[in-house]
Write a protein that holds these residues in place. Sequence first.
Motif, PDB file in Angstrom:
ATOM      1  N   PRO A 264      71.531  58.467  40.572  1.00 55.88           N
ATOM      2  CA  PRO A 264      71.112  59.778  41.085  1.00 55.88           C
ATOM      3  C   PRO A 264      72.216  60.833  41.002  1.00 55.88           C
ATOM      4  CG  PRO A 264      71.333  58.202  42.886  1.00 55.88           C
ATOM      5  CD  PRO A 264      71.473  57.441  41.623  1.00 55.88           C
ATOM      6  N   MET A 265      73.481  60.367  41.133  1.00 51.43           N
ATOM      7  CA  MET A 265      74.595  61.321  41.031  1.00 51.43           C
ATOM      8  C   MET A 265      74.603  61.961  39.649  1.00 51.43           C
ATOM      9  SD  MET A 265      76.130  62.094  43.538  1.00 51.43           S
ATOM     10  CE  MET A 265      77.449  63.239  43.401  1.00 51.43           C
ATOM     11  N   ASN A 266      74.370  61.118  38.617  1.00 49.84           N
ATOM     12  CA  ASN A 266      74.302  61.641  37.255  1.00 49.84           C
ATOM     13  C   ASN A 266      73.196  62.678  37.140  1.00 49.84           C
ATOM     14  OD1 ASN A 266      76.380  60.109  36.398  1.00 49.84           O
ATOM     15  ND2 ASN A 266      75.106  58.457  35.534  1.00 49.84           N
ATOM     16  N   GLY A 267      72.070  62.367  37.786  1.00 46.74           N
ATOM     17  CA  GLY A 267      70.938  63.308  37.769  1.00 46.74           C
ATOM     18  C   GLY A 267      71.340  64.635  38.381  1.00 46.74           C
ATOM     19  N   GLY A 270      74.380  66.255  36.283  1.00 45.11           N
ATOM     20  CA  GLY A 270      73.939  66.580  34.929  1.00 45.11           C
ATOM     21  C   GLY A 270      73.021  67.797  34.920  1.00 45.11           C
ATOM     22  N   PHE A 271      72.043  67.791  35.822  1.00 41.08           N
ATOM     23  CA  PHE A 271      71.077  68.887  35.800  1.00 41.08           C
ATOM     24  C   PHE A 271      71.637  70.155  36.433  1.00 41.08           C
ATOM     25  CE2 PHE A 271      68.363  65.596  34.392  1.00 41.08           C
ATOM     26  CZ  PHE A 271      67.407  66.237  33.615  1.00 41.08           C
ATOM     27  N   ALA A 272      72.614  70.012  37.325  1.00 42.23           N
ATOM     28  CA  ALA A 272      73.286  71.195  37.865  1.00 42.23           C
ATOM     29  C   ALA A 272      74.027  71.891  36.726  1.00 42.23           C
ATOM     30  CB  ALA A 272      74.245  70.798  38.971  1.00 42.23           C
ATOM     31  N   GLU A 273      74.628  71.064  35.861  1.00 45.15           N
ATOM     32  CA  GLU A 273      75.336  71.578  34.689  1.00 45.15           C
ATOM     33  C   GLU A 273      74.356  72.350  33.789  1.00 45.15           C
ATOM     34  OE1 GLU A 273      78.606  70.990  34.416  1.00 45.15           O
ATOM     35  OE2 GLU A 273      78.691  72.220  32.595  1.00 45.15           O
ATOM     36  N   LEU A 274      73.196  71.731  33.558  1.00 46.31           N
ATOM     37  CA  LEU A 274      72.195  72.349  32.689  1.00 46.31           C
ATOM     38  C   LEU A 274      71.732  73.699  33.245  1.00 46.31           C
ATOM     39  CD1 LEU A 274      69.872  69.398  31.596  1.00 46.31           C
ATOM     40  CD2 LEU A 274      71.582  70.620  30.250  1.00 46.31           C
ATOM     41  N   LEU A 275      71.663  73.763  34.590  1.00 46.08           N
ATOM     42  CA  LEU A 275      71.189  74.993  35.229  1.00 46.08           C
ATOM     43  C   LEU A 275      72.084  76.192  34.917  1.00 46.08           C
ATOM     44  CD1 LEU A 275      69.940  74.345  38.876  1.00 46.08           C
ATOM     45  CD2 LEU A 275      68.686  75.367  36.975  1.00 46.08           C
ATOM     46  N   GLY A 296      68.616  63.698  44.630  1.00 45.63           N
ATOM     47  CA  GLY A 296      69.237  63.816  45.948  1.00 45.63           C
ATOM     48  C   GLY A 296      68.495  62.987  46.974  1.00 45.63           C
ATOM     49  N   ALA A 297      67.158  63.018  46.902  1.00 47.97           N
ATOM     50  CA  ALA A 297      66.345  62.270  47.863  1.00 47.97           C
ATOM     51  C   ALA A 297      66.606  60.776  47.698  1.00 47.97           C
ATOM     52  CB  ALA A 297      64.874  62.581  47.653  1.00 47.97           C
ATOM     53  N   ARG A 298      66.708  60.350  46.426  1.00 45.67           N
ATOM     54  CA  ARG A 298      66.950  58.935  46.171  1.00 45.67           C
ATOM     55  C   ARG A 298      68.318  58.516  46.715  1.00 45.67           C
ATOM     56  NH1 ARG A 298      67.155  56.409  40.168  1.00 45.67           N
ATOM     57  NH2 ARG A 298      68.092  54.422  40.772  1.00 45.67           N
TER      58      ARG A 298
END
Length: 637
Positions: A264-267, A270-275, A296-298
Amino acid sequence: RSRYKSSNIEKWFGWKPEDVLGSSTWNLVHPDDLDEAQQFVGNLMNETGLVGTTECRYLCKDGSYKWIEITMMNLINDPDIQGILGNYHDITERKQAEQELTTAKDNAQQSETRLKLATFAGSLGIWDWNVKDNVMIWDDRMFELYGITKDTFPNNNDAWTNGLHPDDKQRAIDECYASLNSGNNFDTSFRVVHPNGKIIHLKADALVFKEPDGKPLRMIGINRDITESIYAEEQLVIAKEHAEQSDRLKSAFLANMSHEIRTPMNGILGFAELLKEPGLSGKQQQHYISVIEKSGARMLNIINDIVDISKIEAGLMTVDIRESNINEQMEYIATFFKPEAEKKGIELSYRTGLPEHKATIKTDREKVFAILTNLVKNAIKYTNKGSIEFGYNLVETYEDNPVETHGRASLPSDGRASLLEFYVRDTGIGIPKDRQEAIFERFIQVENVDKMARQGAGLGLAISKAFVEMLGGRMRIESEVGKGSTVYFTLPYSAKPDKKEPNQIDTFMDEVLQQFKKLIVLIAEDDEYSELFLELVVKKISKKIIKAKTGFEAVEACRKHTDIDLVLMDVQMPLMDGYEATRQIRQINKDVVIIAQTAFGLSGDKEKALMAGCNDYISKPIQREKLVNLMQKFFEN
Ligand code: ADP
């Protein structure tokens, strides 16, 4: 006064007459014998004609002592002699022989005593087998070791073989005959079964004696009870295995945790970076944000599990026993999980075992909720097709089959105990028999082929089981690979009818709700299950329901619909949280009733919500009754 001194004095003691001239003979008597010798002479002097004998040691000139037997006769009244007549007899050799004998006897006695004490201290039994005539002699301890009495003693070699444990018998006998044949010491251990069934471990050591022609003659040995040391050794091995296993489990756990947290940390990262990418469409942004949220929920789930298991391990987990309606929990869980089950094409249903007015039990509501959530979540996770049913039944047990209570919740003590037995049944992949115990252990998962598809840290069942036991119940599983699983758990139940009459209860809520004017309600909630639940609850009192998934949308909705009566505001929403949204709504609408939905147990939320301008708050998971109470407070005519 010594008048006459025989010349033997010189021959015997080496003293020359001039050596002893003028000194008393008493000076030559051994100090230890002096009292007795003087007493003897004194007594003799009292009576004329008396004859007596004594023994004492005299000092020789070379420093040694000679034992002398002295015979004396009182001849004071004899006109010729008028004195004491004495005769000396050297008894040194006899004395020495006597002395040696007593020493030898003492030694023999001592060594026998020593032997007895030693065999006693070592709990040794001694046996002596005359092989030639096949006669066996045992000491008392041997009888104790074999648990038999002298009257059942066969007197021959059967004595020890009769009692041997069947698994050890042939081996021990073979080893015994091997020693007899070779002359080597007998040295082995075996188990003995007492007539009462008790089993002990014996160590046997023996020497073999042979006739000159080499035939075995005699075997003498000792037996020792080594049961305790064998047991201690076994315990040591078990303890070692446990330690090794827990070591392995910890390593496996860390590896697992690391994976579970990294994913989940990668998620999130990673997606914060993409944003950050410029020129993203609104849709893309929403998508990335939703991935971040889900990750985050996970993550939060995993952290909660770790915190729970750590609290349980440290004995810091407490229970909070209150009245709680179990049927409401069932309904809530069914509503909550229905969409997820339907998404997988699985039918989800539930069954209650008690009518509404009897379904209130004293338990820790949050823990029961956590247990059921875990089990239903697993059922959905490990089922690909078919159905899931959960529910509970009322069962009675009796004192002779009591259920242990670990927590503060206890059973009624009238000899009869009522239990609620809950079940969660699925038609999923099932669990192999040999893993059905292990899955309740911490950090253990069944090796699933498609493990990657089923994330989880292997803590859910361990936590659930610990919770059940804290609440005074038990948990077990029945499962067949490929057919499905049913997890059962029990909770103590004492019937406690609600204050309201049974036939009124169902209509009670409706009656209450009918008193309200119909409202326009805004549900600001990002989680689809929570939103669904709120919708179900407020449907009866609303003429219109508006929905918002973020704080922005909520503010926008209020701007657009100035006639909104009630806002159910989730405080945790993406982009703009409920507090900020409330502040902004208050700038445009001072009258709308805003009720914050706060996370359970976070005490600061309540104050924050009121500060932001909410009229009241309700904590999640939301109870229908509480929500209705709030409605009454703000909207009753
Ligand atoms: P996890 O987070 O891995 O699901 P749990 O403690 O909840 O951890 O479960 C432990 C293991 O038990 C799971 O990994 C799974 O292999 C097995 N399991 C649990 N529930 C079920 C079920 N309903 N059907 C099949 N297997 C199950």
